[in-house]
Design a protein around this motif. Structure first.
Motif, PDB file in Angstrom:
ATOM      1  N   ILE B 316      45.407  48.872  41.720  1.00 33.09           N
ATOM      2  CA  ILE B 316      45.487  48.293  40.376  1.00 33.09           C
ATOM      3  C   ILE B 316      44.954  49.312  39.395  1.00 33.09           C
ATOM      4  O   ILE B 316      43.924  49.927  39.632  1.00 33.09           O
ATOM      5  CB  ILE B 316      44.627  47.015  40.284  1.00 33.09           C
ATOM      6  CG1 ILE B 316      45.103  45.992  41.309  1.00 33.09           C
ATOM      7  CG2 ILE B 316      44.681  46.433  38.870  1.00 33.09           C
ATOM      8  CD1 ILE B 316      44.285  44.722  41.312  1.00 33.09           C
ATOM      9  N   SER B 317      45.649  49.480  38.297  1.00 35.82           N
ATOM     10  CA  SER B 317      45.140  50.400  37.290  1.00 35.82           C
ATOM     11  C   SER B 317      45.182  49.726  35.927  1.00 35.82           C
ATOM     12  O   SER B 317      45.677  48.599  35.787  1.00 35.82           O
ATOM     13  CB  SER B 317      45.965  51.681  37.295  1.00 35.82           C
ATOM     14  OG  SER B 317      47.329  51.356  37.157  1.00 35.82           O
ATOM     15  N   ARG B 318      44.636  50.405  34.935  1.00 40.87           N
ATOM     16  CA  ARG B 318      44.696  49.913  33.557  1.00 40.87           C
ATOM     17  C   ARG B 318      46.141  49.593  33.211  1.00 40.87           C
ATOM     18  O   ARG B 318      47.045  50.384  33.497  1.00 40.87           O
ATOM     19  CB  ARG B 318      44.151  50.985  32.617  1.00 40.87           C
ATOM     20  CG  ARG B 318      44.208  50.608  31.144  1.00 40.87           C
ATOM     21  CD  ARG B 318      43.498  51.639  30.304  1.00 40.87           C
ATOM     22  NE  ARG B 318      43.797  51.507  28.885  1.00 40.87           N
ATOM     23  CZ  ARG B 318      43.136  50.705  28.050  1.00 40.87           C
ATOM     24  NH1 ARG B 318      42.140  49.966  28.511  1.00 40.87           N
ATOM     25  NH2 ARG B 318      43.465  50.620  26.780  1.00 40.87           N
ATOM     26  N   GLY B 319      46.341  48.451  32.597  1.00 40.40           N
ATOM     27  CA  GLY B 319      47.691  48.045  32.232  1.00 40.40           C
ATOM     28  C   GLY B 319      48.229  46.932  33.111  1.00 40.40           C
ATOM     29  O   GLY B 319      49.112  46.191  32.712  1.00 40.40           O
ATOM     30  N   SER B 320      47.663  46.807  34.340  1.00 41.65           N
ATOM     31  CA  SER B 320      48.064  45.676  35.170  1.00 41.65           C
ATOM     32  C   SER B 320      47.536  44.400  34.532  1.00 41.65           C
ATOM     33  O   SER B 320      46.539  44.410  33.822  1.00 41.65           O
ATOM     34  CB  SER B 320      47.453  45.790  36.564  1.00 41.65           C
ATOM     35  OG  SER B 320      47.857  46.970  37.201  1.00 41.65           O
ATOM     36  N   VAL B 321      48.207  43.288  34.801  1.00 45.09           N
ATOM     37  CA  VAL B 321      47.705  41.991  34.360  1.00 45.09           C
ATOM     38  C   VAL B 321      47.488  41.135  35.595  1.00 45.09           C
ATOM     39  O   VAL B 321      48.369  41.033  36.454  1.00 45.09           O
ATOM     40  CB  VAL B 321      48.683  41.299  33.391  1.00 45.09           C
ATOM     41  CG1 VAL B 321      48.259  39.849  33.130  1.00 45.09           C
ATOM     42  CG2 VAL B 321      48.740  42.063  32.070  1.00 45.09           C
ATOM     43  N   ILE B 322      46.281  40.571  35.710  1.00 43.34           N
ATOM     44  CA  ILE B 322      45.980  39.683  36.831  1.00 43.34           C
ATOM     45  C   ILE B 322      46.197  38.245  36.359  1.00 43.34           C
ATOM     46  O   ILE B 322      45.633  37.821  35.346  1.00 43.34           O
ATOM     47  CB  ILE B 322      44.538  39.903  37.323  1.00 43.34           C
ATOM     48  CG1 ILE B 322      44.372  41.338  37.841  1.00 43.34           C
ATOM     49  CG2 ILE B 322      44.182  38.894  38.413  1.00 43.34           C
ATOM     50  CD1 ILE B 322      42.963  41.694  38.310  1.00 43.34           C
ATOM     51  N   SER B 323      47.054  37.516  37.099  1.00 40.39           N
ATOM     52  CA  SER B 323      47.330  36.114  36.797  1.00 40.39           C
ATOM     53  C   SER B 323      47.035  35.308  38.057  1.00 40.39           C
ATOM     54  O   SER B 323      46.987  35.857  39.144  1.00 40.39           O
ATOM     55  CB  SER B 323      48.804  35.893  36.455  1.00 40.39           C
ATOM     56  OG  SER B 323      49.222  36.692  35.395  1.00 40.39           O
ATOM     57  N   THR B 324      46.875  34.012  37.897  1.00 37.27           N
ATOM     58  CA  THR B 324      46.808  33.191  39.095  1.00 37.27           C
ATOM     59  C   THR B 324      48.234  32.995  39.607  1.00 37.27           C
ATOM     60  O   THR B 324      49.186  33.025  38.827  1.00 37.27           O
ATOM     61  CB  THR B 324      46.151  31.823  38.803  1.00 37.27           C
ATOM     62  OG1 THR B 324      46.655  31.335  37.571  1.00 37.27           O
ATOM     63  CG2 THR B 324      44.648  31.967  38.718  1.00 37.27           C
ATOM     64  N   VAL B 325      48.391  32.809  40.936  1.00 39.23           N
ATOM     65  CA  VAL B 325      49.739  32.787  41.514  1.00 39.23           C
ATOM     66  C   VAL B 325      50.561  31.597  41.026  1.00 39.23           C
ATOM     67  O   VAL B 325      51.780  31.667  40.996  1.00 39.23           O
ATOM     68  CB  VAL B 325      49.720  32.759  43.061  1.00 39.23           C
ATOM     69  CG1 VAL B 325      49.278  34.097  43.615  1.00 39.23           C
ATOM     70  CG2 VAL B 325      48.830  31.642  43.584  1.00 39.23           C
ATOM     71  N   ASP B 326      49.899  30.521  40.619  1.00 35.77           N
ATOM     72  CA  ASP B 326      50.679  29.339  40.233  1.00 35.77           C
ATOM     73  C   ASP B 326      51.403  29.521  38.905  1.00 35.77           C
ATOM     74  O   ASP B 326      52.393  28.845  38.658  1.00 35.77           O
ATOM     75  CB  ASP B 326      49.772  28.096  40.179  1.00 35.77           C
ATOM     76  CG  ASP B 326      48.554  28.333  39.294  1.00 35.77           C
ATOM     77  OD1 ASP B 326      48.120  29.501  39.193  1.00 35.77           O
ATOM     78  OD2 ASP B 326      48.038  27.366  38.709  1.00 35.77           O
ATOM     79  N   ALA B 327      50.910  30.413  38.057  1.00 36.17           N
ATOM     80  CA  ALA B 327      51.568  30.590  36.755  1.00 36.17           C
ATOM     81  C   ALA B 327      51.456  32.033  36.305  1.00 36.17           C
ATOM     82  O   ALA B 327      50.716  32.352  35.384  1.00 36.17           O
ATOM     83  CB  ALA B 327      50.933  29.662  35.719  1.00 36.17           C
TER      84      ALA B 327
END
Lengths: 303, 636
Positions: B316-327
């Motif tokens: 993972i690097s800067r610019g990635s977005v972490i979301s929960t898997v459901d949405a």
């Protein structure tokens, strides 16, 4: 499951400042944090320790030393840097030293210009810092109300009030040409009360000069000046007297007015501040110049 | 001082501190036309809320003697007009931030200038505001500027507006004048999406209805301005209830044992154990810790700056977005967006700018200015460039896909700035409406047949098997099965999947009717070439319009176009909803979705109809193979 919680004002400010510092580290090559030893610097440093935990903040501290700070400030500076394991760069303008510049013979304006404004530019150039994180707040002074959080300086370190970039949402444009630099103010949205409240809440160490104690002072033009060392030339018939005083802001001791006070705890300081009818920077003699003096200083490169 | 006294003061001050700490925050902007008394109003708010310190007052009195435009009294405007340059100009030239608090709330006020050439400053101030105070000079009424300000406020998504009708003293505190202005204003403002608008008659100069109710306007029974600002409900936990988004700012990797991902939580709530997806990569993992210097957190919410650790080692690097898997967030590289231009150098379509959105900075091209908006009349105008302070709806293409949400759902992952690549200036701001090519919704179909296999050509006739049907009707599934079976029979095939084609050949197309038509035209032409090359081509597109399918049929020789109608009732397709698209469309997050807000025209004379509510995919595929044998495409 209700996890929703209304964040307090301080929690919001804290998150914003941390976000700003991380942006600086992610988007600039060689950042530095200006450390002036005062309460705002204390909060800023505390936030930096938080922002990068468990890593150390990936930048050094820079103290631009005029050689006229209070002795307690120097002791505090060295102790904090060591305790936190931060690299500390102390820089003094060598030409100023060679010319023996001091606030007594040269006056506050020239002293500040040579030993702070010019010294800062020299230090930034010497170490090649492209971003300097500093603790100025927008509520401190009128001309700062319009300052950006990421404030651009030309290669000559000049600030052009008409040519600053719009800042929208939380998007800071940190791009610059070679030689240009950015001053970044993560505490922009904090007020003096917020700073004190946060120090109280997080138990952040501050220089003891903020607390009332018996100190040797002389009164000049209605301002109480502490006689911190032997370099202070006393006028004819002038003798230091012991008064119970404290300082609302800290700078060069000959230029920093003390106030008479009995406030020796944080709540007492905050209470005094809440009741005070003099705003924070009144104690600083350099601000008593013309109304637009700060703006002029900023254009020249002073914070 | 006695111990008990000290204790009492200390107790009191601690209560004061607690009270202050638990105040909430209102961020608002003031906008007004030149000379309608904005600086005076702000001065009055600060002055009357008694937050002016004595020495500021003294300085003010000195300044007033030198600069005042008011005879005699303290000029409150001087309190806020700060830079020396603007004093000489006699107007404000930039955004200034003011801080004050009352017993009930803390306030951060963005003071934004009113005149036209500084629209960019108003947008800047408005971007972080919860509420806008729009000033109207009662003696002037609704002006062009008022319309502009209101439109900008609505554009940037401010949900609360206070219409402060100022200088009521100049119109004799007339109720009638007030009502007429409110009516004029509503006529304009009702066209805009402003949730909550309240009008208050004031005189900033005289202090009427600012902090104290006006004696001169007993016909007005509402709140004073300050009273309203102190009590208006700002739903500050709204973003906490939205799906979780953490744009990764910085990877915290001080030693081999620790790898954390730091960022500002743009929305939602996260706790250890939550399953997350990292976008645009699409990799999944689980949150292990939320790390702070004061100990791990049990959860974190929107508005906090946090550091997470994950169960798996993911790059993972800067610019990635972490979301929960459901949405998870959407991922796309083309958008429709509203753009506000902020620079003297106009925006030109085709020129490359840097786009900063969240923690991503990518190359962006305005591919098309769809229309410019006249902010005074809201009319749409044709435009081939966008000048300073112009606002337009544009298509934007990026050089790689990014995670995002539409701006109206999430300011922090849907708002962006455009940066000039040469000067590094911030030249524009934008708000994503939606993705043109919904990469998120387009899952790459794994093809079971590779190129080498296809080249083992066998004796069969070429044709196109043109699958059509609703999303979720099983087009790709059945087409894939048919292709497998054909491969096993030794046929040389190629599957053109709706989704795959949109990743390449048709990446410039969106989902508007015009783009859908062009999409099908290109697929039809491509199929024709492949048929010429002797292949059995399978196409799996919704292809909802009869006229396009007819066009495809007409491109090919008689008998080589075989229309396969995947006949599935909407209810069943929607029930299956394998990609969750119907749900999004029903929520209104997906526009122009076939079956919901865009029609599907059933074939009148398809070569074969597969009723997927009664047949399995396998059975359906077998029927199609049967048909190919019948028609002599395959040797029987």
């Amino acid at each position: 499951m209700t996890d929703s919680q209304s964040l307090t004002h301080l929690e919001r400010l804290e998150a914003e400042s941390i976000h700003i510092m991380r942006e600086v580290v992610a988007e600039t090559e060689n950042p530095v944090m200006l450390y002036s030893i005062g309460k705002d610097s204390a909060v800023m440093l505390h936030l930096a320790m938080k922002a990068f935990y468990p890593a150390k903040p990936p930048f050094p501290l820079l103290h631009v030393d005029t050689r006229w700070k209070f002795r307690e400030m120097y002791a505090f500076r060295d102790r904090i840097a060591q305790e936190l394991g931060m690299d500390l760069i102390v820089y003094t303008n060598p030409e100023g030293v060679a010319q023996g510049v001091n606030p007594f013979t040269h006056g506050s304006e020239l002293h500040t210009h040579i030993m702070k404004t010019e010294a800062l530019k020299q230090a930034l150039n010497k170490y090649g810092f492209d971003a300097a994180i500093a603790g100025a707040r927008r509520d401190e002074e009128k001309s700062r109300a319009k300052e950006r959080i990421f404030s651009f300086r030309t290669a000559q370190h000049r600030w052009d009030p008409k040519n600053q970039r719009p800042e929208l949402w939380k998007l800071y444009n940190a791009r610059k040409q070679k030689g240009e630099s950015i001053r970044v103010f993560p505490l922009s949205n904090w007020t003096e009360l917020d700073i004190w409240q946060y120090i109280y809440l997080k138990n952040i160490p501050i220089v003891p000069l903020y607390f009332a104690a018996e100190r040797p002072v002389v009164e000049r033009d209605g301002v109480l000046i502490m006689v911190d060392d032997h370099r202070m030339p006393l006028h004819e018939g002038e003798a230091p007297m012991m008064r119970r005083v404290r300082f609302r802001t800290l700078g060069c001791y000959p230029l920093t007015g003390a106030i008479e006070s009995t406030a020796d705890t944080l709540p007492a300081i905050i209470q005094e501040m809440l009741l005070a009818r003099t705003s924070e920077r009144k104690g600083r003699i350099i601000d008593q110049d013309a109304a637009a003096s700060m703006e002029k200083k900023k254009q020249e490169g002073y914070f | 001082m006695s111990h008990s006294q000290e204790q009492m003061i200390s107790t009191d001050i601690e209560q004061t501190l607690k009270h202050h700490e638990h105040k909430n925050l209102l961020r608002f902007i003031t906008c007004g036309s030149l000379n309608d008394g904005k600086s005076t109003l702000i001065g009055r708010l600060l002055y009357d809320s008694q937050m002016l310190f004595m020495d500021q007052l003294v300085a003010l009195q000195n300044d007033s003697r030198k600069w005042s435009t008011q005879e005699g009294d303290i000029d409150l405007a001087l309190l806020v007009d700060s830079l020396a340059a603007e004093r000489e100009q006699g107007n404000t030239i930039d955004v200034a931030y003011r801080y004050f608090s009352t017993d009930k709330r803390k306030f951060i006020l963005a003071d934004t200038p009113g005149h036209e050439q500084y629209t960019r400053n108003m947008i800047t101030g408005a971007s972080s505001a919860d509420l806008a105070v729009i000033l109207i000079d009662a003696s002037q009424g609704v002006l062009t500027q008022t319309r502009r300000h209101t439109h900008l406020v609505s554009l940037i998504g401010i949900r609360h507006v206070v219409l402060a009708i100022n200088k009521m003293d100049l119109v004799g505190y007339s109720h009638e004048v007030f009502e007429r202005i409110v009516e004029d204003y509503r006529e304009f403002a009702d066209k805009l999406a402003i949730e909550n608008c309240v009008a208050i008659p004031i005189s900033a100069l005289k202090g009427d209805n600012i902090v104290r109710p006006s004696k001169a306007m007993d016909w007005y029974h509402g709140s004073t301005l300050m009273g309203y600002l102190e009590t208006v409900e700002i739903d500050d936990t709204r973003m906490q209830r939205a799906p979780f988004r953490l744009p990764v700012q910085w990877v915290n990797h001080p030693n081999p044992d620790f790898r954390g991902f730091s960022g500002y939580v743009a929305s939602g709530t996260i706790r250890p154990g939550d399953r997350i997806r990292v976008q645009p990569l699409g990799k999944e993992s689980r949150v292990t810790r939320i790390v702070t210097d004061e100990g791990d957190l049990s959860h974190a919410v929107a508005g906090q700056s946090i550091t997470l650790t994950l169960e798996d080692e993911i790059d993972i690097s800067r610019g990635s977005v972490i979301s929960t898997v459901d949405a998870p967030a959407e991922v796309a590289d083309q958008f429709e967006a509203r753009i506000v231009w902020m620079h003297e150098q106009p925006l030109y379509p085709g020129r490359t700018y840097l786009m900063k959105i969240g923690t991503n900075t990518i190359n962006a091209v305005i591919t098309d200015i769809k229309y410019q908006i006249n902010v005074n009349t809201l009319e749409h105008l044709a435009a081939d460039k966008l000048d300073l302070n112009g606002i337009a709806v544009c298509n934007i293409g990026l050089d790689r896909s990014i995670p995002f949400d539409p701006y109206e759902l999430n300011r922090d992952v849907g708002g962006f700035i455009l940066i000039d690549r040469l000067s590094n200036n911030t030249v524009g701001a934008g708000m994503i409406n939606y993705a043109l090519r919904r990469a998120h919704n387009i899952h790459l179909q794994h093809l079971d047949i590779d190129k080498e296999a296809r080249s083992a050509q066998k004796g069969h006739k070429p044709c196109v098997l043109w699958f059509t049907g609703l999303s979720g009707s099983g087009k790709s599934t059945v087409a894939n099965l048919v292709e497998k079976k054909l491969f096993n029979l030794g046929a040389h095939t190629y599957l053109l999947d709706g989704d795959n084609v949109r990743h390449g050949l048709n990446r410039d197309l969106g989902f508007t009717t015009a783009d859908r038509v062009e999409n099908i035209r290109r697929v039809a032409e491509l199929s024709k070439l492949m048929v010429d090359a002797g292949l059995i081509v399978l196409t799996a597109f919704i292809s909802p319009f009869r006229s396009e399918r007819r066009m495809a049929r007409e491109l090919l020789p008689e008998g080589e176009f075989i229309e396969v109608f995947m006949d599935t009732p909407l209810e069943i397709a929607e029930q299956r909803d394998p990609k969750g698209l119907y749900k999004k469309a029903r929520r209104g997050d997906l526009k122009n979705f076939t079956g919901i807000d865009s029609p599907y025209e059933s074939p009148e004379a398809a070569e074969i109809r597969i009723d997927t509510s009664t047949l399995s995919a396998e059975e359906g595929a077998d029927r199609i193979i049967g048909l190919l044998r019948e028609r002599g495409v395959l040797n029987s």
